[in-house]
Design an enzyme around this catalytic site. Structure first.
Site, PDB file in Angstrom:
ATOM      1  CB  CYS A 297     -19.116  31.207 -51.410  1.00  6.78           C
ATOM      2  SG  CYS A 297     -17.979  30.726 -50.112  1.00  6.78           S
ATOM      3  CB  CYS A 453     -23.888  38.010 -32.233  1.00  6.43           C
ATOM      4  SG  CYS A 453     -23.879  36.560 -31.186  1.00  6.43           S
TER       5      CYS A 453
END
Ligand SMILES: [Zn+2]
Length: 500
Positions: A297, A453
């Site tokens: 974050c 990915c």
């Protein structure tokens, strides 16, 4: 119009297992006699020898104990809610205690299910059929551990304390920083610099002085996790890093504790519930992403209110699991794209091959989680096999993917821009997995697409999501870019990667 009567669990054997029955009665005494006539076996438990209220039983009329009204003469009106609550639950059924309570008849000391203050504080809970007096009692007797007094832990803790969860444990070794305040609503400006567990305890006790807050001012580690978690009924995961997520998961599986999970990043939230025997975090995400591939974050940013949104979802799920009501989010992953205002639900299943909760577990104790997350198995090991299964029949080998791409299939890279910026398959388009829900609106459903990915995990999730949305021509590159490189298929290296 009848009155509605709540029948507690120990008495339900006499009412054909019904939790509620209706009866016509003008007073509490009338009601008890009517119930005694109707349900053989119940009479001797709810009527004293003299036809009065027996000492071991509390009768609540619209949440007020009848003895504080007019006892058995308390009048009843249509629509009244009555609850029969044996004061010595579990101890008095047919035993000597029962006889003693009968003999004392009203003079016996009674511990009410809820005090008058509690009846008032939790009245909106108690009105719910799924909670009621006994449910509220259950919450008051429950012990919940919250991992992290950060963004998710804050919201969950506030609502669980307000809900009257009797004991709330909080594990966090951090101190409050001013940059926490835009989302970590347990901490105020004047708390900056204080240990988070300390400011959390103070504010939770302000919200509800009845709640016992147990502060664990430390980080959860393989050394302390089993001892700390063992003390609680349920765990709410508000951790912000992968090693802790796997650690909490494994400890909960080993101890048989339900785990309510959520995670947030940028504008995207995820939530699910892991119940003992019904799958775990490793079933859903067999291997951690490569270190640095998913921003924290702090790096990626986070919309503050999203933390509130996902954490209250955790609080709701925790209450449901503690009460045993409703359908917990077990086997379902809720994805919330806050920017688009859209919710998705992915189904997931317990993986019988799961190394910790599967049929033949290979993990029997806590491991080194920093090591586990720092060195993800590339191909052929633990995570990879599970991915192929998750993607079902829609996985392609690197060679087949290469050939299909030559014939016009589009390669879609779901990694983060930083990873894509270093090395990629020529022609692959970048759509980070977090923005997939939005991006799919622009996708051509008739176009064959192969998702890529690093090791085929995130892309398997993308394929599963899109297949559910009706995309019939989407495939997963098995083994991801690592598998592609192992086959010596062409890649484009954009920057020089040093140290390799
Ligand atoms: Zn598992």
């Amino acid at each position: 119009m009848p009155v509605r009567v709540y029948i507690p669990t120990p008495y339900r054997q006499y009412t054909a297992k019904n939790a509620h029955v209706e009866a016509e009665a003008a007073s509490v005494g009338d009601l008890l006699r009517a119930l005694a006539d109707r349900f053989p076996g119940l009479g001797e438990r709810i009527l004293g020898a003299d036809g009065k209220l027996p000492g071991h039983l509390n009768v609540y009329v619209n949440q007020v104990e009848a003895r504080s009204l007019q006892a058995e003469a308390t009048p009843l009106a249509a629509g009244d809610e009555v609850a029969l609550i044996p004061a010595m639950a579990g101890g008095g059924e047919g035993g000597p205690g029962d006889a003693a309570a009968h003999a004392a008849n009203g003079a016996a000391p009674r511990r009410p299910i809820l005090t008058r203050d509690q009846l008032e504080r939790y009245s909106r809970h108690i009105r719910l059929d799924e909670v009621g007096l006994m449910g509220q009692r259950k919450l008051l007797d429950s012990r919940v551990l919250i991992i992290g007094a950060g963004a998710l832990g804050s919201g969950a803790a506030v609502y669980l304390a307000a809900a009257g969860v009797g004991t709330i444990g909080i594990v966090d070794g951090d101190r409050v920083d001013v940059s926490n305040l835009h989302r970590q609503i347990l901490h105020f400006t004047h708390d900056v610099g204080r240990p988070k567990v300390q400011s959390a305890r103070r504010h939770l006790e302000d919200i509800n002085p009845e709640v016992r807050v147990q502060a664990h001012p430390q980080w959860l580690t393989s050394d302390n996790a089993m001892r700390i978690i063992a003390d609680y009924d349920l765990v709410v995961n508000g951790s912000d890093n992968f090693p802790t997520r796997y650690l909490v998961n494994d400890a909960c599986v080993l101890l048989g504790k339900p785990l309510v999970d959520a995670s947030i990043l940028k504008w995207e939230g995820q939530a699910t519930v892991f119940l003992p025997g019904r799958g775990c975090y490793r079933c859903l995400f067999p291997a951690p992403p490569p270190p640095g591939s998913v921003p924290s974050c702090a790096e990626g940013g986070i919309i503050g209110a999203l933390a509130g949104h996902m954490s209250t979802l955790q609080a709701i799920e925790a209450v449901k699991v503690l009460l045993g009501v409703g359908d917990p989010l077990s086997g379902r992953l809720v994805l919330f794209d806050a920017l688009a205002g859209e919710y998705q639900q992915l189904r997931w299943k317990r993986n019988p091959e799961c190394p910790i909760c599967g049929d033949h577990p290979t993990i029997h104790g806590l491991i080194d989680y920093e090591g586990f997350c720092g060195v993800p198995g590339p191909s052929g090991e633990d995570g990879h096999g599970d991915t192929a299964e998750a993607a079902g029949a829609f996985g392609l080998s690197p060679r087949e993917a290469y050939e299909r791409a030559q014939r016009g299939a589009l390669l879609v890279d779901v990694r983060e821009p930083g990873e894509y910026g270093r090395v990629r398959i020529p022609g692959a388009e970048l759509v980070p997995v977090g923005s997939l829900v939005r991006a799919r609106e622009q996708m051509d459903r008739d176009q064959e697409m192969i998702f890529v990915c690093r090791i085929g995990e995130r892309s398997a999730l993308a394929v599963e999501l899109l297949r559910r949305e009706g995309f019939a021509k989407v495939y997963n590159l098995e083994g991801g870019l690592v598998g592609w490189l192992n086959e010596r298929l062409p890649v484009e290296e954009v920057e020089e990667v040093t140290g390799r």
